[in-house]
Write a protein that holds these residues in place. Structure first.
Motif, mmCIF file in Angstrom:
data_model
loop_
_atom_site.group_PDB
_atom_site.id
_atom_site.type_symbol
_atom_site.label_atom_id
_atom_site.label_comp_id
_atom_site.label_asym_id
_atom_site.label_seq_id
_atom_site.Cartn_x
_atom_site.Cartn_y
_atom_site.Cartn_z
ATOM 1 N N LEU A 117 0.995 -1.180 0.189
ATOM 2 C CA LEU A 117 0.151 0.164 -0.064
ATOM 3 C C LEU A 117 0.765 1.143 0.054
ATOM 4 O O LEU A 117 -0.119 2.581 -0.852
ATOM 5 C CB LEU A 117 -0.702 0.258 1.119
ATOM 6 C CG LEU A 117 -2.164 -1.064 1.168
ATOM 7 C CD1 LEU A 117 -3.080 -0.659 2.234
ATOM 8 C CD2 LEU A 117 -3.236 -1.098 0.197
ATOM 9 N N ALA A 129 0.501 2.664 -4.894
ATOM 10 C CA ALA A 129 0.657 0.802 -4.611
ATOM 11 C C ALA A 129 0.622 0.364 -5.433
ATOM 12 O O ALA A 129 0.533 -0.078 -6.506
ATOM 13 C CB ALA A 129 -0.753 0.398 -4.544
ATOM 14 N N THR A 372 -8.306 0.567 -2.168
ATOM 15 C CA THR A 372 -7.305 0.654 -3.198
ATOM 16 C C THR A 372 -6.460 -0.977 -4.081
ATOM 17 O O THR A 372 -5.988 -1.697 -4.655
ATOM 18 C CB THR A 372 -6.045 0.776 -2.594
ATOM 19 O OG1 THR A 372 -6.102 1.613 -1.532
ATOM 20 C CG2 THR A 372 -4.748 0.429 -3.087
#
Length: 497
Positions: A117, A129, A372
């Motif tokens: 991340l 990321a 993400t």
């Protein structure tokens, strides 16, 4: 909690008469196999195979079946003899929810690839990321089977009404237990050690599945519970136990952010701080709250002064909130007094006051992490694993959470009963629980309380508090700590067997 003689007799009868609710088509071949050589897993080079497999599971008398898909990562034997069942274990794992696929465990902890991340937890930006090798994976130690519950991942049914039948805790556990049972049958792994891992609500699911498996005659070597949700919610609960548990989470958070008098003593060992805090909370604060709830509502002045010292809240705050602030009250207090807003699921993260827009529900690093994970997981999925599927992979299904039908009863007492029954039936069963100190939704002391109830053998329970939040492995330090704790537990358990 000790089982009565009648309960013990019922347990024996259940072992004799138990029939799994589900039936399965075990002849269905694996859908996809990908051979990959991976270099650095547990400090050694290994070769492994990943397989997408499905199991048709149906409740008795119901058709069509729900189709459960699993990702199987298994090591390919080279110089090491892995044919002996005692030398190779299998870990069955799932995430939380209800409604979550195994995506975060797949790409955050257990798979040979992980999503780094970097700085993205603060932004939810997938460009910040990357996908990289996961040197902390456990494939050198055991095979990994990641299970997507009904309605998540590729697991589903052509009959939506049939799928909804499984949206409650008992039926959900039966489906996953029968999936594991059919997996064991497919690969003839009857004597192979098996471990069960669940995260958040998935930990409550793991407790139920373990009991189901033992009832089916399939021993479980160990349960691994990550940020386990094993009890009623303390988010807005005001009973004395929740007051006590929450207070200690507030104090740890305040110390981290420099909001309290204790922050000046950061050089004091964290374990020492936790012990001192626990002593005050259990011996002074909890009795005061219990007496207060008896109608006295008069607390010594020294109590409020100590609470202020630990939490950074004001005496007026504690008077306003009846000396038992909820996590929402604590967040409001830090906003008002320190102009920062700690996140509920990981209070290390916060939004500065100058950027506050009033939308506190958006201050959730877990949501940002999922934002993400999803695009990067799909990139890994379709560029490397390449499943032969037309439908999209469902990372999270919010409808399951809204439709979920919990059975009546206290979740905490049900979990205690399940763990106690499993430990009594299987004397070698071990439990590892990993709790985040900065998780305001699931206070770490509540996990300790549940797993220390009478009937649960303390010699077979290992509880560890990690300097993390609800996602204990999303950062580098957390990943290493979680992986090492699991590796230690599995290694010790296998050596004992």
């Amino acid at each position: 909690m000790h089982l009565s003689a009648m309960a013990a007799a019922s347990l024996i009868l259940l072992f004799c008469c138990y029939q799994p609710e589900a039936i399965a088509d075990t002849e269905k071949p694996p859908e996809k196999e990908v051979y990959v050589r991976y270099t650095r897993c547990g400090g050694q080079e290994i070769a492994f195979q990943v397989t997408l497999e499905s199991f048709a599971i149906a409740a008795q008398g119901m058709r069509p079946a729900v189709d459960i898909h699993v990702w199987r990562y298994n090591r390919i034997p080279e110089n090491t003899d892995l044919s002996d069942p005692a030398q190779r274990a299998t870990l069955f794992a799932w995430s939380g929810g209800p409604g979550a696929s195994a995506m975060t465990l797949h790409m955050g902890l257990l798979g040979p690839k992980r999503i780094n991340l970097q700085n993205s937890p603060d932004t939810g930006d997938p460009l910040a990321a990357s996908i990289e090798d996961n040197p902390e994976c456990l494939l050198d130690l055991m095979d990994i089977v990641l299970i997507d519950p009904p309605g998540t991942g590729y697991s589903g049914s052509t009959d939506k009404d049939n799928l909804q039948y499984y949206f409650n805790s008992d039926r959900d556990a039966k489906v996953l237990a029968d999936t594991i049972s059919q997996y064991v049958k497919r690969y003839n792994l009857w004597r192979q050690p098996r471990f069960i891992l669940g995260e958040s609500y998935g930990a409550a699911r793991a407790v139920k599945v373990t009991r189901e498996l033992i009832q089916q005659g399939l021993p479980v070597a160990g349960m691994i519970l990550l940020a386990p949700h094993l009890f009623y919610s303390c988010t807005d609960n005001v009973d004395a136990l929740c007051c006590n548990w929450n207070l200690q989470s507030y104090a740890v958070t305040a110390r981290y952010h420099g909001l309290s008098a204790e922050s000046a003593e950061q050089n004091i060992n964290l374990d020492r701080f936790l012990n001192t805090l626990k002593s005050f909370s259990n011996n002074t604060y909890l009795p005061a709250m219990i007496n207060g709830y008896k109608g006295q509502h008069q607390y010594p002045e020294s109590l409020s002064q100590t609470l202020v010292r630990y939490t950074g809240m004001t005496e007026q705050d504690f008077q306003t909130y009846g000396y038992c602030p909820s996590p929402t009250d604590f967040i409001e207090s830090t906003l008002r007094n320190a102009q920062i807003i700690p996140a509920l699921k990981d209070s290390r993260f916060h939004i500065p006051f100058e950027t506050y827009t009033g939308a506190r529900t958006l201050i959730n690093p877990i949501i940002l992490i999922n934002q993400t994970y999803i695009p990067l997981f799909n990139e890994y999925l379709y560029s490397e694993l390449k499943p032969e599927k037309e439908q999209p992979y469902i990372s999270f299904n919010p409808k399951i959470l809204s439709d979920w039908q919990q059975l009546t009863g206290d979740t905490m007492n049900a979990a205690i009963d399940d763990i106690t029954a499993s430990m009594m039936a299987q004397r070698q069963l071990r439990v590892l629980a990993l709790a985040g100190l900065y998780d305001l939704q699931i206070p770490f002391r509540a996990i300790e309380y549940v797993l220390s109830r009478p009937g649960i053998d303390p010699s077979r329970v290992d509880i560890r508090f990690l300097p993390s939040g609800h996602g204990p492995y999303v950062d580098e330090d957390g990943l290493i700590a979680v992986s090492q704790a699991i590796r230690s537990m599995v290694t010790k358990t296998l050596s004992d067997h």
